[in-house]
Design a protein around this motif. Structure first.
Motif, PDB file in Angstrom:
ATOM      1  N   THR A  14       0.758  -1.210   0.029  1.00 47.01           N
ATOM      2  CA  THR A  14       0.024  -0.067  -0.083  1.00 47.01           C
ATOM      3  C   THR A  14       0.876   1.240   0.056  1.00 47.01           C
ATOM      4  O   THR A  14       0.441   2.290  -0.278  1.00 47.01           O
ATOM      5  N   GLU A  15       2.116   1.142   0.457  1.00 52.54           N
ATOM      6  CA  GLU A  15       2.933   2.382   0.263  1.00 52.54           C
ATOM      7  C   GLU A  15       3.383   2.947  -1.246  1.00 52.54           C
ATOM      8  O   GLU A  15       3.600   3.814  -1.449  1.00 52.54           O
ATOM      9  N   ASP A  16       2.928   1.908  -2.050  1.00 48.50           N
ATOM     10  CA  ASP A  16       3.068   2.393  -3.659  1.00 48.50           C
ATOM     11  C   ASP A  16       1.781   2.778  -4.117  1.00 48.50           C
ATOM     12  O   ASP A  16       1.705   2.986  -5.437  1.00 48.50           O
ATOM     13  N   ASP A  35      -9.916   1.257 -17.944  1.00 43.68           N
ATOM     14  CA  ASP A  35     -10.168   2.150 -16.831  1.00 43.68           C
ATOM     15  C   ASP A  35     -10.704   1.198 -15.510  1.00 43.68           C
ATOM     16  O   ASP A  35     -11.777   0.612 -15.827  1.00 43.68           O
ATOM     17  N   ASN A  36      -9.766   1.192 -14.441  1.00 41.97           N
ATOM     18  CA  ASN A  36     -10.224   0.327 -13.508  1.00 41.97           C
ATOM     19  C   ASN A  36     -10.872   1.295 -12.428  1.00 41.97           C
ATOM     20  O   ASN A  36     -11.335   0.704 -11.343  1.00 41.97           O
ATOM     21  N   GLY A  37     -11.178   2.544 -12.839  1.00 45.09           N
ATOM     22  CA  GLY A  37     -11.922   3.261 -11.895  1.00 45.09           C
ATOM     23  C   GLY A  37     -11.045   3.634 -10.655  1.00 45.09           C
ATOM     24  O   GLY A  37     -11.846   4.155  -9.548  1.00 45.09           O
ATOM     25  N   VAL A  38      -9.678   3.568 -10.481  1.00 47.40           N
ATOM     26  CA  VAL A  38      -9.037   3.986  -9.498  1.00 47.40           C
ATOM     27  C   VAL A  38      -8.768   5.608  -9.695  1.00 47.40           C
ATOM     28  O   VAL A  38      -7.984   6.017 -10.753  1.00 47.40           O
ATOM     29  N   ARG A  39      -9.413   6.435  -8.925  1.00 45.92           N
ATOM     30  CA  ARG A  39      -9.263   7.766  -8.771  1.00 45.92           C
ATOM     31  C   ARG A  39      -8.744   8.343  -7.624  1.00 45.92           C
ATOM     32  O   ARG A  39      -8.526   9.597  -7.551  1.00 45.92           O
ATOM     33  N   TYR A  47      -6.891  -1.289  -4.572  1.00 41.02           N
ATOM     34  CA  TYR A  47      -6.575  -2.352  -5.578  1.00 41.02           C
ATOM     35  C   TYR A  47      -5.495  -3.313  -5.434  1.00 41.02           C
ATOM     36  O   TYR A  47      -5.427  -4.483  -5.714  1.00 41.02           O
ATOM     37  N   ILE A  48      -4.234  -2.859  -4.597  1.00 41.15           N
ATOM     38  CA  ILE A  48      -3.207  -3.355  -4.384  1.00 41.15           C
ATOM     39  C   ILE A  48      -3.356  -4.582  -3.431  1.00 41.15           C
ATOM     40  O   ILE A  48      -3.145  -5.543  -3.484  1.00 41.15           O
ATOM     41  N   VAL A  49      -4.206  -4.258  -2.211  1.00 41.74           N
ATOM     42  CA  VAL A  49      -4.533  -5.264  -1.577  1.00 41.74           C
ATOM     43  C   VAL A  49      -5.471  -6.624  -1.977  1.00 41.74           C
ATOM     44  O   VAL A  49      -5.297  -7.513  -1.859  1.00 41.74           O
ATOM     45  N   SER A  50      -6.512  -5.918  -2.979  1.00 44.01           N
ATOM     46  CA  SER A  50      -7.503  -7.063  -3.467  1.00 44.01           C
ATOM     47  C   SER A  50      -6.828  -7.536  -4.544  1.00 44.01           C
ATOM     48  O   SER A  50      -7.519  -8.676  -5.050  1.00 44.01           O
ATOM     49  N   GLY A  51      -5.953  -7.125  -5.357  1.00 43.74           N
ATOM     50  CA  GLY A  51      -5.469  -7.574  -6.672  1.00 43.74           C
ATOM     51  C   GLY A  51      -3.887  -8.177  -6.284  1.00 43.74           C
ATOM     52  O   GLY A  51      -4.105  -9.590  -5.949  1.00 43.74           O
ATOM     53  N   PRO A  52      -2.954  -7.382  -6.549  1.00 44.04           N
ATOM     54  CA  PRO A  52      -1.632  -8.125  -6.375  1.00 44.04           C
ATOM     55  C   PRO A  52      -1.252  -8.836  -5.090  1.00 44.04           C
ATOM     56  O   PRO A  52      -0.886  -9.944  -4.904  1.00 44.04           O
ATOM     57  N   VAL A  53      -1.691  -8.128  -4.009  1.00 50.97           N
ATOM     58  CA  VAL A  53      -1.472  -8.953  -2.470  1.00 50.97           C
ATOM     59  C   VAL A  53      -2.201 -10.047  -2.414  1.00 50.97           C
ATOM     60  O   VAL A  53      -1.590 -11.204  -1.762  1.00 50.97           O
ATOM     61  N   LEU A  63       1.777  -9.289  -9.971  1.00 46.03           N
ATOM     62  CA  LEU A  63       2.465  -8.142 -10.409  1.00 46.03           C
ATOM     63  C   LEU A  63       3.431  -7.627  -9.304  1.00 46.03           C
ATOM     64  O   LEU A  63       3.178  -7.623  -8.111  1.00 46.03           O
ATOM     65  N   TYR A  64       4.798  -7.036  -9.904  1.00 45.67           N
ATOM     66  CA  TYR A  64       5.612  -6.455  -8.906  1.00 45.67           C
ATOM     67  C   TYR A  64       6.038  -4.967  -9.454  1.00 45.67           C
ATOM     68  O   TYR A  64       5.797  -4.747 -10.634  1.00 45.67           O
ATOM     69  N   LEU A  65       6.160  -4.445  -8.412  1.00 45.14           N
ATOM     70  CA  LEU A  65       6.750  -2.899  -8.854  1.00 45.14           C
ATOM     71  C   LEU A  65       8.029  -3.194  -9.362  1.00 45.14           C
ATOM     72  O   LEU A  65       8.945  -3.824  -8.851  1.00 45.14           O
ATOM     73  N   THR A  66       8.258  -2.509 -10.483  1.00 42.18           N
ATOM     74  CA  THR A  66       9.398  -2.375 -11.029  1.00 42.18           C
ATOM     75  C   THR A  66      10.108  -1.023 -11.077  1.00 42.18           C
ATOM     76  O   THR A  66       9.524  -0.191 -11.033  1.00 42.18           O
TER      77      THR A  66
END
Length: 132
Positions: A14-16, A35-39, A47-53, A63-66
């Motif tokens: 979540t820091e990202d 558009d994922n509706g991330v505003r 999104y980070i918690v429910s998706g990648p994490v 998915l990894y932060l690059t």
């Protein structure tokens, strides 16, 4: 988690959120991914918690932060995705447009595929273009 000559790829947290908010509202993301509706920052963190994490917990990758190795500047995301709608593991990536030309997508995708095969033991990794 994964290093190349010029890049570091690590789990998203979540820091990202601020970076992901910018990436997901970049015109190229909206055009090619959708558009994922991330505003808001809160939307990005959700999104980070429910998706990648959640995917890290479920299948051990995602998915990894690059980021640039020299100064840890985030430039995009790249990783492996296990979609419920697809049989195979899929590679995905997105980069801020100012980082498109130096070959970072190729470098990160190559490292992710090698990691998937050598560390995770994946036999097949595909690339899909999913339409909206």
């Amino acid at each position: 988690m994964i290093e190349t000559d010029r890049l570091i790829l690590r789990h998203l947290t979540t820091e990202d959120g601020a970076f992901l908010l910018a990436l997901m509202n970049d015109p190229s993301w909206l055009q090619f991914i959708g558009d994922n509706g991330v505003r808001t920052l809160e939307d990005a963190c959700t999104y980070i918690v429910s998706g990648p994490v959640a995917m890290y917990a479920r299948v051990g990758f995602g998915l990894y932060l690059t980021a640039l190795k020299e100064d840890h500047t985030p430039i995009g995301i790249c990783g492996l995705i296990k979609r419920e709608s697809l049989e195979d593991v899929d590679i995905g990536f997105a980069f801020l447009s100012q980082f498109w030309s130096p070959g970072y997508a190729y470098e990160s995708a190559s490292a992710v595929i090698a990691h998937g095969r050598q560390v995770l033991g994946l036999q097949r990794i595909v690339a899909n273009h999913l339409t909206r």
